[in-house]
Scaffold this motif. Sequence first.
Motif, PDB file in Angstrom:
ATOM      1  N   SER A  76    -117.990   9.053-101.195  1.00  0.00           N
ATOM      2  CA  SER A  76    -119.211   9.590-101.794  1.00  0.00           C
ATOM      3  C   SER A  76    -119.666   8.746-102.976  1.00  0.00           C
ATOM      4  O   SER A  76    -118.928   7.922-103.498  1.00  0.00           O
ATOM      5  CB  SER A  76    -118.985  11.039-102.235  1.00  0.00           C
ATOM      6  N   ASN A  77    -120.903   8.965-103.380  1.00  0.00           N
ATOM      7  CA  ASN A  77    -121.467   8.286-104.554  1.00  0.00           C
ATOM      8  C   ASN A  77    -121.335   9.136-105.817  1.00  0.00           C
ATOM      9  O   ASN A  77    -121.279   8.609-106.919  1.00  0.00           O
ATOM     10  CB  ASN A  77    -122.947   7.977-104.339  1.00  0.00           C
ATOM     11  N   LEU A  78    -121.325  10.453-105.623  1.00  0.00           N
ATOM     12  CA  LEU A  78    -121.274  11.373-106.756  1.00  0.00           C
ATOM     13  C   LEU A  78    -120.429  12.580-106.373  1.00  0.00           C
ATOM     14  O   LEU A  78    -120.616  13.163-105.302  1.00  0.00           O
ATOM     15  CB  LEU A  78    -122.690  11.830-107.130  1.00  0.00           C
ATOM     16  N   VAL A  79    -119.509  12.943-107.273  1.00  0.00           N
ATOM     17  CA  VAL A  79    -118.732  14.175-107.116  1.00  0.00           C
ATOM     18  C   VAL A  79    -119.072  15.070-108.292  1.00  0.00           C
ATOM     19  O   VAL A  79    -118.899  14.680-109.456  1.00  0.00           O
ATOM     20  CB  VAL A  79    -117.210  13.907-107.073  1.00  0.00           C
ATOM     21  N   ILE A  80    -119.579  16.243-107.977  1.00  0.00           N
ATOM     22  CA  ILE A  80    -119.892  17.232-109.003  1.00  0.00           C
ATOM     23  C   ILE A  80    -118.750  18.244-109.025  1.00  0.00           C
ATOM     24  O   ILE A  80    -118.510  18.944-108.047  1.00  0.00           O
ATOM     25  CB  ILE A  80    -121.240  17.928-108.721  1.00  0.00           C
ATOM     26  N   TRP A  81    -118.043  18.272-110.131  1.00  0.00           N
ATOM     27  CA  TRP A  81    -116.931  19.200-110.344  1.00  0.00           C
ATOM     28  C   TRP A  81    -117.540  20.469-110.917  1.00  0.00           C
ATOM     29  O   TRP A  81    -118.109  20.443-112.012  1.00  0.00           O
ATOM     30  CB  TRP A  81    -115.917  18.590-111.306  1.00  0.00           C
ATOM     31  N   ALA A  82    -117.442  21.577-110.184  1.00  0.00           N
ATOM     32  CA  ALA A  82    -118.140  22.803-110.566  1.00  0.00           C
ATOM     33  C   ALA A  82    -117.164  23.963-110.712  1.00  0.00           C
ATOM     34  O   ALA A  82    -116.281  24.159-109.870  1.00  0.00           O
ATOM     35  CB  ALA A  82    -119.189  23.141-109.505  1.00  0.00           C
ATOM     36  N   SER A  83    -117.354  24.723-111.800  1.00  0.00           N
ATOM     37  CA  SER A  83    -116.451  25.837-112.057  1.00  0.00           C
ATOM     38  C   SER A  83    -117.080  26.800-113.049  1.00  0.00           C
ATOM     39  O   SER A  83    -117.779  26.377-113.965  1.00  0.00           O
ATOM     40  CB  SER A  83    -115.133  25.308-112.645  1.00  0.00           C
ATOM     41  N   PRO A  84    -116.776  28.083-112.888  1.00  0.00           N
ATOM     42  CA  PRO A  84    -117.051  28.970-114.015  1.00  0.00           C
ATOM     43  C   PRO A  84    -116.025  28.660-115.107  1.00  0.00           C
ATOM     44  O   PRO A  84    -114.920  28.208-114.803  1.00  0.00           O
ATOM     45  CB  PRO A  84    -116.835  30.374-113.431  1.00  0.00           C
ATOM     46  N   LEU A  85    -116.417  28.839-116.359  1.00  0.00           N
ATOM     47  CA  LEU A  85    -115.428  28.728-117.426  1.00  0.00           C
ATOM     48  C   LEU A  85    -114.587  30.006-117.407  1.00  0.00           C
ATOM     49  O   LEU A  85    -115.124  31.104-117.324  1.00  0.00           O
ATOM     50  CB  LEU A  85    -116.089  28.555-118.790  1.00  0.00           C
ATOM     51  N   ILE A  86    -113.299  29.834-117.475  1.00  0.00           N
ATOM     52  CA  ILE A  86    -112.365  30.957-117.475  1.00  0.00           C
ATOM     53  C   ILE A  86    -111.473  30.781-118.697  1.00  0.00           C
ATOM     54  O   ILE A  86    -110.750  29.785-118.789  1.00  0.00           O
ATOM     55  CB  ILE A  86    -111.539  30.997-116.173  1.00  0.00           C
ATOM     56  N   MET A  87    -111.588  31.703-119.624  1.00  0.00           N
ATOM     57  CA  MET A  87    -110.845  31.612-120.881  1.00  0.00           C
ATOM     58  C   MET A  87    -111.104  30.274-121.572  1.00  0.00           C
ATOM     59  O   MET A  87    -110.201  29.639-122.100  1.00  0.00           O
ATOM     60  CB  MET A  87    -109.355  31.849-120.646  1.00  0.00           C
ATOM     61  N   GLY A  88    -112.334  29.794-121.487  1.00  0.00           N
ATOM     62  CA  GLY A  88    -112.738  28.598-122.194  1.00  0.00           C
ATOM     63  C   GLY A  88    -112.534  27.285-121.467  1.00  0.00           C
ATOM     64  O   GLY A  88    -112.835  26.230-122.007  1.00  0.00           O
ATOM     65  N   GLY A  89    -112.010  27.299-120.250  1.00  0.00           N
ATOM     66  CA  GLY A  89    -111.780  26.060-119.510  1.00  0.00           C
ATOM     67  C   GLY A  89    -112.120  26.217-118.038  1.00  0.00           C
ATOM     68  O   GLY A  89    -112.493  27.292-117.586  1.00  0.00           O
ATOM     69  N   ILE A  90    -111.983  25.113-117.302  1.00  0.00           N
ATOM     70  CA  ILE A  90    -112.258  25.163-115.864  1.00  0.00           C
ATOM     71  C   ILE A  90    -111.210  26.026-115.169  1.00  0.00           C
ATOM     72  O   ILE A  90    -110.134  26.275-115.717  1.00  0.00           O
ATOM     73  CB  ILE A  90    -112.289  23.748-115.241  1.00  0.00           C
ATOM     74  N   VAL A 171    -131.925  24.222-111.251  1.00  0.00           N
ATOM     75  CA  VAL A 171    -131.330  23.261-110.315  1.00  0.00           C
ATOM     76  C   VAL A 171    -132.187  22.001-110.232  1.00  0.00           C
ATOM     77  O   VAL A 171    -131.660  20.905-110.034  1.00  0.00           O
ATOM     78  CB  VAL A 171    -131.075  23.863-108.911  1.00  0.00           C
ATOM     79  N   LYS A 172    -133.481  22.138-110.424  1.00  0.00           N
ATOM     80  CA  LYS A 172    -134.349  20.953-110.436  1.00  0.00           C
ATOM     81  C   LYS A 172    -133.978  20.040-111.603  1.00  0.00           C
ATOM     82  O   LYS A 172    -133.857  18.830-111.428  1.00  0.00           O
ATOM     83  CB  LYS A 172    -135.821  21.359-110.512  1.00  0.00           C
ATOM     84  N   GLU A 173    -133.784  20.604-112.787  1.00  0.00           N
ATOM     85  CA  GLU A 173    -133.398  19.796-113.954  1.00  0.00           C
ATOM     86  C   GLU A 173    -132.041  19.135-113.758  1.00  0.00           C
ATOM     87  O   GLU A 173    -131.864  17.970-114.104  1.00  0.00           O
ATOM     88  CB  GLU A 173    -133.328  20.669-115.213  1.00  0.00           C
ATOM     89  N   VAL A 174    -131.094  19.866-113.167  1.00  0.00           N
ATOM     90  CA  VAL A 174    -129.764  19.317-112.924  1.00  0.00           C
ATOM     91  C   VAL A 174    -129.844  18.180-111.918  1.00  0.00           C
ATOM     92  O   VAL A 174    -129.248  17.115-112.110  1.00  0.00           O
ATOM     93  CB  VAL A 174    -128.779  20.416-112.453  1.00  0.00           C
ATOM     94  N   ALA A 175    -130.598  18.382-110.853  1.00  0.00           N
ATOM     95  CA  ALA A 175    -130.754  17.328-109.838  1.00  0.00           C
ATOM     96  C   ALA A 175    -131.445  16.106-110.439  1.00  0.00           C
ATOM     97  O   ALA A 175    -131.047  14.965-110.166  1.00  0.00           O
ATOM     98  CB  ALA A 175    -131.532  17.856-108.638  1.00  0.00           C
ATOM     99  N   ASP A 176    -132.476  16.326-111.268  1.00  0.00           N
ATOM    100  CA  ASP A 176    -133.146  15.199-111.927  1.00  0.00           C
ATOM    101  C   ASP A 176    -132.158  14.392-112.770  1.00  0.00           C
ATOM    102  O   ASP A 176    -132.147  13.164-112.736  1.00  0.00           O
ATOM    103  CB  ASP A 176    -134.284  15.709-112.847  1.00  0.00           C
ATOM    104  N   GLU A 177    -131.319  15.100-113.515  1.00  0.00           N
ATOM    105  CA  GLU A 177    -130.335  14.429-114.368  1.00  0.00           C
ATOM    106  C   GLU A 177    -129.308  13.664-113.525  1.00  0.00           C
ATOM    107  O   GLU A 177    -128.954  12.545-113.852  1.00  0.00           O
ATOM    108  CB  GLU A 177    -129.634  15.477-115.251  1.00  0.00           C
ATOM    109  N   ALA A 178    -128.891  14.267-112.445  1.00  0.00           N
ATOM    110  CA  ALA A 178    -127.892  13.624-111.565  1.00  0.00           C
ATOM    111  C   ALA A 178    -128.436  12.361-110.920  1.00  0.00           C
ATOM    112  O   ALA A 178    -127.719  11.387-110.721  1.00  0.00           O
ATOM    113  CB  ALA A 178    -127.442  14.600-110.487  1.00  0.00           C
ATOM    114  N   LEU A 179    -129.687  12.370-110.584  1.00  0.00           N
ATOM    115  CA  LEU A 179    -130.297  11.264-109.844  1.00  0.00           C
ATOM    116  C   LEU A 179    -130.952  10.230-110.751  1.00  0.00           C
ATOM    117  O   LEU A 179    -131.549   9.272-110.262  1.00  0.00           O
ATOM    118  CB  LEU A 179    -131.305  11.805-108.826  1.00  0.00           C
ATOM    119  N   ALA A 180    -130.833  10.392-112.052  1.00  0.00           N
ATOM    120  CA  ALA A 180    -131.465   9.475-113.002  1.00  0.00           C
ATOM    121  C   ALA A 180    -130.783   8.103-113.024  1.00  0.00           C
ATOM    122  O   ALA A 180    -131.293   7.187-113.649  1.00  0.00           O
ATOM    123  CB  ALA A 180    -131.476  10.080-114.399  1.00  0.00           C
ATOM    124  N   TYR A 181    -129.663   7.945-112.347  1.00  0.00           N
ATOM    125  CA  TYR A 181    -128.912   6.681-112.381  1.00  0.00           C
ATOM    126  C   TYR A 181    -129.293   5.777-111.246  1.00  0.00           C
ATOM    127  O   TYR A 181    -129.437   6.030-110.170  1.00  0.00           O
ATOM    128  CB  TYR A 181    -127.411   6.950-112.362  1.00  0.00           C
TER     129      TYR A 181
END
Length: 181
Positions: A76-90, A171-181
């Motif tokens: 892949s070109n990009l891996v998005i690590w996604a998580s709710p914060l649980i007790m302050g961390g991933i 999600v539009k703002e997040v996608a814009d930021e992700a694709l800005a590279y």
Amino acid sequence: MEIIILNGNPDSSGFDDKLDALASEFSCRGHNVKVISLRDKNINFCNGCFGCWLKTPGLCVHKDDMENILKQMVKSNLVIWASPLIMGGISALLKKTQDRFIPIAHPYIEIYKGECHHIHRYADNSDVALYIEPGKDDTDEDFEITRRFFERFSLNTRTVFRFAAKTDKSVKEVADEALAY
């Protein structure tokens, strides 16, 4: 672009819907996206045996779903690590997945950006991003610590750290930021 979203949400919730919406946004823009729900995968904890360096270079001694996930991540070109914060961390689910990333590296050390880091097995690693859903008790400091943790992970994996975003961004703002590279 090939994009993988690693869903570290330990239980089904509205966070999954946000990840699906983000994946849909990328798809609508012509990118190939795959959301991997880690809770549905058999992923063992790293036991620190370093077999992936010594016994079976580049391959973890555990025969589980992580082998296929790593192959997808390498392609892949990009891996998005996604998580709710649980007790302050991933989530522990996302963290154990990150711990199993070690077969990507060689045991040898080199100086990179003035620091000691492992030499990586592949010339081109996927860029890194972080998508977090803070809980009601999480603070900006919790988010900043988590962001910095992934920024350092990106440095250690010789990748571009594209962004860290909270789910309060569209999600539009997040996608814009992700694709800005």
